[in-house]
Design an enzyme around this catalytic site. Structure first.
Site, PDB file in Angstrom:
ATOM      1  N   CYS A  50      59.155 -79.157 -13.993  1.00 29.66           N
ATOM      2  CA  CYS A  50      58.887 -80.590 -14.177  1.00 29.66           C
ATOM      3  C   CYS A  50      59.780 -81.295 -15.192  1.00 29.66           C
ATOM      4  O   CYS A  50      60.267 -82.394 -14.889  1.00 29.66           O
ATOM      5  CB  CYS A  50      57.412 -80.856 -14.448  1.00 29.66           C
ATOM      6  SG  CYS A  50      56.453 -79.480 -15.018  1.00 29.66           S
ATOM      7  N   ARG A  77      58.422 -66.619 -16.153  1.00 30.44           N
ATOM      8  CA  ARG A  77      57.164 -66.614 -16.894  1.00 30.44           C
ATOM      9  C   ARG A  77      56.868 -65.202 -17.362  1.00 30.44           C
ATOM     10  O   ARG A  77      56.975 -64.261 -16.581  1.00 30.44           O
ATOM     11  CB  ARG A  77      56.001 -67.091 -16.009  1.00 30.44           C
ATOM     12  CG  ARG A  77      56.163 -68.529 -15.579  1.00 30.44           C
ATOM     13  CD  ARG A  77      54.972 -68.999 -14.774  1.00 30.44           C
ATOM     14  NE  ARG A  77      55.246 -70.338 -14.272  1.00 30.44           N
ATOM     15  CZ  ARG A  77      54.450 -71.016 -13.439  1.00 30.44           C
ATOM     16  NH1 ARG A  77      53.336 -70.460 -13.026  1.00 30.44           N
ATOM     17  NH2 ARG A  77      54.772 -72.212 -13.031  1.00 30.44           N
ATOM     18  N   GLN A 109      60.246 -71.584  -7.215  1.00 29.86           N
ATOM     19  CA  GLN A 109      59.205 -72.474  -6.718  1.00 29.86           C
ATOM     20  C   GLN A 109      59.848 -73.503  -5.804  1.00 29.86           C
ATOM     21  O   GLN A 109      60.884 -74.058  -6.135  1.00 29.86           O
ATOM     22  CB  GLN A 109      58.538 -73.214  -7.878  1.00 29.86           C
ATOM     23  CG  GLN A 109      57.653 -72.338  -8.729  1.00 29.86           C
ATOM     24  CD  GLN A 109      56.949 -73.176  -9.776  1.00 29.86           C
ATOM     25  OE1 GLN A 109      57.577 -73.924 -10.506  1.00 29.86           O
ATOM     26  NE2 GLN A 109      55.631 -73.052  -9.845  1.00 29.86           N
ATOM     27  N   ASP A 144      59.478 -76.533  -5.440  1.00 29.43           N
ATOM     28  CA  ASP A 144      58.820 -77.592  -6.187  1.00 29.43           C
ATOM     29  C   ASP A 144      59.200 -78.973  -5.671  1.00 29.43           C
ATOM     30  O   ASP A 144      60.232 -79.136  -5.023  1.00 29.43           O
ATOM     31  CB  ASP A 144      59.276 -77.489  -7.645  1.00 29.43           C
ATOM     32  CG  ASP A 144      58.140 -77.731  -8.606  1.00 29.43           C
ATOM     33  OD1 ASP A 144      57.181 -78.398  -8.201  1.00 29.43           O
ATOM     34  OD2 ASP A 144      58.237 -77.255  -9.746  1.00 29.43           O
ATOM     35  N   HIS A 157      58.503 -83.239  -7.207  1.00 28.44           N
ATOM     36  CA  HIS A 157      57.770 -84.185  -8.030  1.00 28.44           C
ATOM     37  C   HIS A 157      57.797 -85.530  -7.334  1.00 28.44           C
ATOM     38  O   HIS A 157      58.851 -85.993  -6.922  1.00 28.44           O
ATOM     39  CB  HIS A 157      58.379 -84.243  -9.427  1.00 28.44           C
ATOM     40  CG  HIS A 157      58.250 -82.932 -10.128  1.00 28.44           C
ATOM     41  ND1 HIS A 157      59.266 -82.017 -10.179  1.00 28.44           N
ATOM     42  CD2 HIS A 157      57.175 -82.354 -10.726  1.00 28.44           C
ATOM     43  CE1 HIS A 157      58.842 -80.935 -10.804  1.00 28.44           C
ATOM     44  NE2 HIS A 157      57.574 -81.101 -11.145  1.00 28.44           N
ATOM     45  N   LYS A 205      44.156 -79.727 -10.221  1.00 23.31           N
ATOM     46  CA  LYS A 205      44.991 -79.373  -9.078  1.00 23.31           C
ATOM     47  C   LYS A 205      44.178 -78.927  -7.868  1.00 23.31           C
ATOM     48  O   LYS A 205      43.038 -78.494  -7.994  1.00 23.31           O
ATOM     49  CB  LYS A 205      45.974 -78.278  -9.472  1.00 23.31           C
ATOM     50  CG  LYS A 205      45.309 -77.047 -10.054  1.00 23.31           C
ATOM     51  CD  LYS A 205      46.327 -75.989 -10.449  1.00 23.31           C
ATOM     52  CE  LYS A 205      45.621 -74.721 -10.876  1.00 23.31           C
ATOM     53  NZ  LYS A 205      46.494 -73.564 -10.975  1.00 23.31           N
ATOM     54  N   HIS A 250      52.902 -83.080  -9.012  1.00 24.91           N
ATOM     55  CA  HIS A 250      53.700 -81.853  -8.851  1.00 24.91           C
ATOM     56  C   HIS A 250      53.141 -81.171  -7.624  1.00 24.91           C
ATOM     57  O   HIS A 250      51.933 -81.131  -7.446  1.00 24.91           O
ATOM     58  CB  HIS A 250      53.496 -80.844  -9.981  1.00 24.91           C
ATOM     59  CG  HIS A 250      53.562 -81.390 -11.354  1.00 24.91           C
ATOM     60  ND1 HIS A 250      54.552 -81.028 -12.231  1.00 24.91           N
ATOM     61  CD2 HIS A 250      52.761 -82.249 -12.032  1.00 24.91           C
ATOM     62  CE1 HIS A 250      54.345 -81.627 -13.390  1.00 24.91           C
ATOM     63  NE2 HIS A 250      53.264 -82.378 -13.296  1.00 24.91           N
TER      64      HIS A 250
END
Length: 644
Positions: free
Chosen positions: A333, A362, A380, A382, A384, A463, A509
RNA sequence: GCCGAUGUGGCUCAGAGGUAGAGCAGCUCACUCGUAAUGAGCAGGUCGUCGGUUCGAUUCCGACCAUCGGCUCCA
């Protein structure tokens, strides 16, 4: 006389004080045989429960899920009895039923070994034959406390102390064993015949890592031996589908001591990845997404700004550049925020959908690592979405539909959870309330069933999670949609509204695959390694019968290659049956046997994966059309998805 | 991280206090073969790492590392 309403709606008159067992016998002898409990006004009761007033009664049989639960619960008590007989002094934790069995937690000086499981099973078998009945007794709180207190059962005492004042306390006794239990139970140990102790594990008392670790024994039980065997067979089958095993056999990826949790992708695994990414890009382009790429390492001050430094530090990796602190991104993000801010945005630009296949790191606990399902670095898919508050619902629905369409292509079943505010989080209660509600409304609008997972949200917002099942029925989170009012605030994001003033955009997200790595693991298990043609690392393998057919094979291969069909030619000096065997074990969708007949007539003999037997003859053009159609339609191969 | 188990050639596994074997895969040779394993030969391992015990350890002990099963489903 009282009236009982049965499951089929019929009403029966019975004498007051009739037990559920007697009621079952009155209905039919067959029913009485398989009855294990009853439901009185939807509450589970023992067969010995006396009916005292008009009620709706359902007989629970051993063939139902609820009946199996009763059997398993009684089996867990039997196991505890066996353990106490064999290892006196063992303290009892809890012993509930779970999805496909039961467990019981013990606190014992003795460390249980796999050999002990066999001993305990034998003792259980012996006890079951004693035909003990499970006797229920309701007791006062004081009596319960003194009974378990005297025996040093400190965990039971703790449980009793935690019970609400108005709840009746019951104990069940079979033979020399008594346990605190709400019930219901089987009438006796007689019907416990088909059971097996599965495994040993450590488990914290009450699931809290600050508490003592107890020893947990897992077991399962079924009504019939054949059902137990069937279950065990399925477990074996599931092991055969394990993505870690198939990943090695199919040469997709590997993991090494040199980098625990950091997977190596091999050429074939890369083809799979790229196919998934290509599909992703195509679908997102169609839905108005743009793609970006942001750096893996960013300066400390930015992570402080985003809140990760305060709320996510234990999971992050750090480094130093020119005497300054940097962190490796655990989420994408912040990069998206910085990108957003590179120019002044207008309300006309929104919604802005910005995707990124971002590599994140992570630090997961070492004990949590699991093949590709739980790793320390992963990509990911991902995106946004920046939007006006008025666009929230529409955008959320768009994402929900996108996720659903993806999972349908792969044939995945999934369930949906809504996760709410965790303890360690930022932002106002009001913002959380609004965000949670927005997610809820979007789900309800789409008529999607969901469960609520309290306190499991991200630190910046609630979420929606999409959970996909693996071959062992474990569920793994893949897709997630997170509504976030915090990041736009922290990063001071703006857009210029119709009124010419600055306004704060709302951000979402979201990921669809979740992690490419995890998704590959699930796909591997889902298809048992026999990927549909569009994903298969090798789509076609050409098998020349002898050396003099190599040339024809080569010309075929180059033709297919020109058409972007992934093709290999097996030119080893092996018998055709051997080459076929290998093409099958590698689960290649199409194997083409070429010999004199094919070379002369310019045909191919097509053998499809999983369909055995002699290949079907067709012209080269027919074959090309077949493969191309199958790739284009993303058709799932027959035989690759049978239940594990 | 915590509890338990495991760690032997690329893979699957056997083995024992006196410095290691099998099958598959690999390589070489012969066979040129029609829908799930042709035969013979060769090569390949400091037995996870580091310490300790011992005349001697890969085997026994300890630490560490990695892997596997769990640590959520509440008497």
């Amino acid at each position: 006389m009282i009236q009982v309403t049965l499951k089929d709606g019929s009403i029966r008159e019975v004498e007051q004080g009739t037990t559920i067992g007697e009621l079952a016998a009155a209905i039919s002898r067959g029913l009485a045989k398989i009855a294990v409990a009853g439901k009185v006004n939807d509450k589970m009761k023992d067969l010995s429960y006396k009916l005292t007033e008009n009620a709706a009664v359902e007989i629970v049989t051993i063939e139902s899920e609820e009946g199996l639960d009763v059997l398993r619960h009684s089996t867990s008590h039997l196991m505890a009895q066996a353990v106490e007989n064999l290892f006196p002094g063992t303290k009892l934790g809890i012993g509930p039923t779970i999805a496909k069995g039961f467990y019981y937690d013990f606190d014992s000086e003795h460390v249980f070994t796999p050999e002990d499981l066999t001993l305990i099973e034998k003792e259980m078998g012996r006890l079951a034959k004693e035909k003990y009945s499970y006797e229920r007794r309701e007791v006062s709180r004081a009596e319960a406390l003194s009974y378990f207190g005297e025996r040093g059962e400190k965990y039971k005492v703790e449980l009793i102390e935690g019970l609400p004042e108005d709840v009746p306390i019951s104990m069940y006794t079979q033979g020399n064993f008594t346990d605190l239990c709400a019930g219901p139970h089987l009438p006796s140990t007689t019907s416990i015949k088909a059971f097996k102790l599965m495994s040993l594990a450590g488990a914290y008392w009450r699931g809290n890592e600050k508490n003592k670790m107890l020893q947990r024994i897992y077991g399962t039980a079924f009504a019939k031996q054949s059902e137990l065997e069937d279950h065990l067979f399925k477990l074996e089958e599931a092991k055969r589908r394990d993505h870690r095993k198939l990943g090695l056999e199919l040469d997709l990826f590997s993991l090494h001591e040199e980098g625990p949790g950091f997977p190596f992708f091999h050429p074939k695994g890369m083809i799979l990845r790229n196919a998934l990414e290509d599909f992703w890009r195509q679908e997102h382009r169609r839905r108005g997404y743009q793609e970006i790429k942001t750096p893996i390492i960013l300066n400390r001050s930015m992570w402080e700004q985003s809140g990760h430094w305060d709320h996510y530090k234990e999971n992050m990796y750090f480094t130093e550049i020119d005497d300054q602190d940097y962190a490796v991104k655990p989420m994408n993000c912040p990069g998206g925020m910085i990108m957003y801010k590179t120019k002044l945005r207008s309300y006309r630009d929104l919604p802005l959908r910005v995707g990124e296949l971002g590599l994140v790191h992570r630090h997961e606990l070492s004990g949590a690592l699991h093949g590709l399902l739980r790793v320390r670095n992963f990509t990911q898919d991902d995106a946004h979405l920046f939007m006006l508050p008025s666009q929230i619902k529409e955008e959320l629905i768009g994402v929900i539909e996108l996720v659903d369409s993806f999972y349908k292509v792969f044939g995945f079943e999934y369930n949906v959870e809504l996760s709410t505010r965790p303890e360690d989080s930022m932002g106002s209660d009001e913002d959380w309330e609004i965000a949670t509600k927005a997610l809820q409304e979007a789900l309800e609008d789409k008529g999607i069933n969901y469960s609520i997972n309290p306190g499991d949200g991200a630190f910046y917002g609630p979420k929606i999670d999409f959970h996909v099942k693996d071959c062992l029925d474990r569920t793994w989170q893949c897709g997630t949609i997170q509504l976030d009012f915090q990041m736009p605030e922290k990063f001071d994001l703006n857009y210029i509204g119709e009124d010419g003033q600055k306004h704060r955009p709302v951000m979402v997200h979201r990921v669809v695959y979740g992690s490419i790595e995890r998704f590959i693991a699930l796909l591997t298990e889902h298809y048992a390694g026999a990927f549909p043609a569009w994903l298969a690392p090798v789509q076609v393998r050409i098998l020349p019968i002898s050396e003099r057919h190599h040339e024809y094979g080569k010309s075929l291969a180059s033709l297919l290659n020109e058409l972007d069909i992934r093709v290999e030619t097996d030119e080893r000096k092996e018998k055709i049956s051997y080459k076929i065997r290998e093409a099958q074990t590698e689960k290649i969708p199409f194997a083409l046997v070429v010999g004199d007949q094919e070379a002369e007539s310019k045909m191919v003999a097509v053998r499809r994966y999983g369909q055995g037997d002699a290949g079907q003859k067709m012209t080269i053009d027919e074959f090309i059309a077949l493969v191309q159609e199958e790739i284009k339609s993303k058709k799932v191969l027959k035989g690759s998805q049978e239940n594990a």
